[in-house]
Design a protein around this motif. Sequence first.
Motif, PDB file in Angstrom:
ATOM      1  N   GLY A 174       0.809  -1.204   0.000  1.00 20.91           N
ATOM      2  CA  GLY A 174       0.000   0.000   0.000  1.00 20.91           C
ATOM      3  C   GLY A 174       0.847   1.260   0.000  1.00 20.91           C
ATOM      4  N   LEU A 175       0.204   2.374   0.268  1.00 21.79           N
ATOM      5  CA  LEU A 175       0.883   3.665   0.231  1.00 21.79           C
ATOM      6  C   LEU A 175       1.529   4.025   1.564  1.00 21.79           C
ATOM      7  N   GLU A 176       1.331   3.179   2.557  1.00 28.04           N
ATOM      8  CA  GLU A 176       1.832   3.498   3.899  1.00 28.04           C
ATOM      9  C   GLU A 176       3.268   3.024   4.116  1.00 28.04           C
ATOM     10  N   ILE A 177       4.090   3.180   3.098  1.00 33.03           N
ATOM     11  CA  ILE A 177       5.510   2.864   3.247  1.00 33.03           C
ATOM     12  C   ILE A 177       6.352   4.000   2.674  1.00 33.03           C
ATOM     13  N   ASN A 178       7.511   4.164   3.244  1.00 31.46           N
ATOM     14  CA  ASN A 178       8.544   5.013   2.670  1.00 31.46           C
ATOM     15  C   ASN A 178       9.623   4.107   2.104  1.00 31.46           C
ATOM     16  N   ILE A 179      10.330   4.596   1.132  1.00 30.07           N
ATOM     17  CA  ILE A 179      11.326   3.768   0.461  1.00 30.07           C
ATOM     18  C   ILE A 179      12.596   4.563   0.187  1.00 30.07           C
ATOM     19  N   VAL A 180      13.721   3.905   0.318  1.00 33.11           N
ATOM     20  CA  VAL A 180      15.019   4.461  -0.070  1.00 33.11           C
ATOM     21  C   VAL A 180      15.632   3.488  -1.064  1.00 33.11           C
ATOM     22  N   ILE A 181      16.093   4.013  -2.193  1.00 31.11           N
ATOM     23  CA  ILE A 181      16.736   3.185  -3.206  1.00 31.11           C
ATOM     24  C   ILE A 181      18.171   3.664  -3.388  1.00 31.11           C
ATOM     25  N   CYS A 182      19.106   2.752  -3.190  1.00 32.80           N
ATOM     26  CA  CYS A 182      20.519   3.056  -3.389  1.00 32.80           C
ATOM     27  C   CYS A 182      20.996   2.349  -4.656  1.00 32.80           C
ATOM     28  N   LYS A 183      21.517   3.130  -5.552  1.00 38.13           N
ATOM     29  CA  LYS A 183      22.010   2.607  -6.831  1.00 38.13           C
ATOM     30  C   LYS A 183      23.537   2.631  -6.847  1.00 38.13           C
ATOM     31  N   GLU A 184      24.135   1.517  -7.282  1.00 33.84           N
ATOM     32  CA  GLU A 184      25.575   1.459  -7.538  1.00 33.84           C
ATOM     33  C   GLU A 184      26.406   1.927  -6.339  1.00 33.84           C
ATOM     34  N   ILE A 185      26.177   1.342  -5.187  1.00 32.88           N
ATOM     35  CA  ILE A 185      26.888   1.742  -3.968  1.00 32.88           C
ATOM     36  C   ILE A 185      28.394   1.641  -4.151  1.00 32.88           C
ATOM     37  N   SER A 186      29.096   2.705  -3.818  1.00 31.08           N
ATOM     38  CA  SER A 186      30.561   2.874  -3.872  1.00 31.08           C
ATOM     39  C   SER A 186      31.107   2.989  -5.293  1.00 31.08           C
ATOM     40  N   LYS A 187      30.226   3.075  -6.283  1.00 34.04           N
ATOM     41  CA  LYS A 187      30.680   3.219  -7.669  1.00 34.04           C
ATOM     42  C   LYS A 187      30.541   4.672  -8.134  1.00 34.04           C
ATOM     43  N   ILE A 188      31.011   4.942  -9.339  1.00 37.45           N
ATOM     44  CA  ILE A 188      31.034   6.309  -9.860  1.00 37.45           C
ATOM     45  C   ILE A 188      29.636   6.915  -9.917  1.00 37.45           C
ATOM     46  N   PHE A 189      28.647   6.115 -10.321  1.00 41.24           N
ATOM     47  CA  PHE A 189      27.293   6.643 -10.506  1.00 41.24           C
ATOM     48  C   PHE A 189      26.389   6.329  -9.307  1.00 41.24           C
ATOM     49  N   GLN A 190      26.982   6.279  -8.124  1.00 41.90           N
ATOM     50  CA  GLN A 190      26.196   6.038  -6.916  1.00 41.90           C
ATOM     51  C   GLN A 190      25.141   7.133  -6.749  1.00 41.90           C
ATOM     52  N   LYS A 191      23.928   6.690  -6.392  1.00 39.45           N
ATOM     53  CA  LYS A 191      22.829   7.643  -6.221  1.00 39.45           C
ATOM     54  C   LYS A 191      21.847   7.094  -5.200  1.00 39.45           C
ATOM     55  N   THR A 192      21.246   7.987  -4.405  1.00 37.86           N
ATOM     56  CA  THR A 192      20.255   7.594  -3.419  1.00 37.86           C
ATOM     57  C   THR A 192      18.980   8.386  -3.639  1.00 37.86           C
ATOM     58  N   LEU A 193      17.849   7.687  -3.714  1.00 34.03           N
ATOM     59  CA  LEU A 193      16.539   8.312  -3.844  1.00 34.03           C
ATOM     60  C   LEU A 193      15.709   7.986  -2.610  1.00 34.03           C
ATOM     61  N   ARG A 194      14.977   8.984  -2.108  1.00 30.86           N
ATOM     62  CA  ARG A 194      14.115   8.794  -0.944  1.00 30.86           C
ATOM     63  C   ARG A 194      12.727   9.338  -1.250  1.00 30.86           C
ATOM     64  N   GLY A 195      11.704   8.728  -0.680  1.00 26.47           N
ATOM     65  CA  GLY A 195      10.368   9.267  -0.862  1.00 26.47           C
ATOM     66  C   GLY A 195       9.286   8.236  -0.651  1.00 26.47           C
ATOM     67  N   ASN A 196       8.081   8.591  -1.059  1.00 25.30           N
ATOM     68  CA  ASN A 196       6.992   7.620  -0.973  1.00 25.30           C
ATOM     69  C   ASN A 196       6.995   6.760  -2.233  1.00 25.30           C
ATOM     70  N   ILE A 197       6.331   5.655  -2.170  1.00 29.27           N
ATOM     71  CA  ILE A 197       6.402   4.657  -3.239  1.00 29.27           C
ATOM     72  C   ILE A 197       5.885   5.197  -4.573  1.00 29.27           C
ATOM     73  N   GLU A 198       4.843   6.018  -4.558  1.00 26.72           N
ATOM     74  CA  GLU A 198       4.288   6.547  -5.809  1.00 26.72           C
ATOM     75  C   GLU A 198       5.280   7.470  -6.513  1.00 26.72           C
ATOM     76  N   ASP A 199       5.944   8.331  -5.754  1.00 28.43           N
ATOM     77  CA  ASP A 199       6.920   9.254  -6.350  1.00 28.43           C
ATOM     78  C   ASP A 199       8.111   8.495  -6.938  1.00 28.43           C
ATOM     79  N   ILE A 200       8.540   7.450  -6.231  1.00 27.53           N
ATOM     80  CA  ILE A 200       9.672   6.659  -6.713  1.00 27.53           C
ATOM     81  C   ILE A 200       9.314   5.943  -8.009  1.00 27.53           C
ATOM     82  N   ILE A 201       8.107   5.374  -8.068  1.00 25.34           N
ATOM     83  CA  ILE A 201       7.659   4.689  -9.296  1.00 25.34           C
ATOM     84  C   ILE A 201       7.590   5.670 -10.452  1.00 25.34           C
TER      85      ILE A 201
END
Length: 224
Positions: A174-201
């Motif tokens: 459901g919508l009652e979760i927050n999510i953090v997505i970490c991409k390519e940890i420790s690599k050149i294109f490392q990136k972190t996204l935070r937010g609610n599930i709808e915004d991330i999708i």
Amino acid sequence: MLLYIVPTPIGNLEDFTFRSLRVLKEVDLILVENYNFSKKLLNFYNIKTHTKTYHIHNEHKIIPSILEKIKKGKKIALISNAGTPSISDPGFLLIKSCINASISVECLPGPTAFIPALVISGFPIHEFVFIGFLPKKKRKKKLENLSKENRTLIFYESPHRLVRTLNDLKYFFGLEINIVICKEISKIFQKTLRGNIEDIILYYKTQKKILGEYTLIISKKNNN
């Protein structure tokens, strides 16, 4: 009699301990998941130790010969393409076989992707559940069971299944979760996204191409 489990960098080659370097230089044989992948690390640190391929497609066949070598006094180390062997990588069957054969197993401390992602998530980490990659079979049943969890959850996901998994998380949690997505940890294109599930999708649906390796951390809003 001893088998070394040696974690290797998940990105930056400098994320490698002095002890890991010493062990890989001192052992008689390094079991590698994929030599073409591992040779970058081995060449970077001038590790000349003999290697042998060990992966999920040949492990049942070669484990008896590995155990025999260790029993005869050969020092052997296991590495995977990146991170700590047996965590979403080959290694479990060999470790279990060594234990059953009364061979000691020593795992050196080192890199794994989900710990940095968990720490920087900002979610409660006193209790958490590491899922790894969702199974291809009985996926829905797995997600139904996990939706009852109140602990922080950690998933790995590949780029081509990322949007599907995000939609599944939205459906089951459901919508009652927050999510953090970490991409390519420790690599050149490392990136972190935070937010609610709808915004991330929505963000990933607007991307022309989704590349990289992803660690997903989710927490119910009432736990934050």
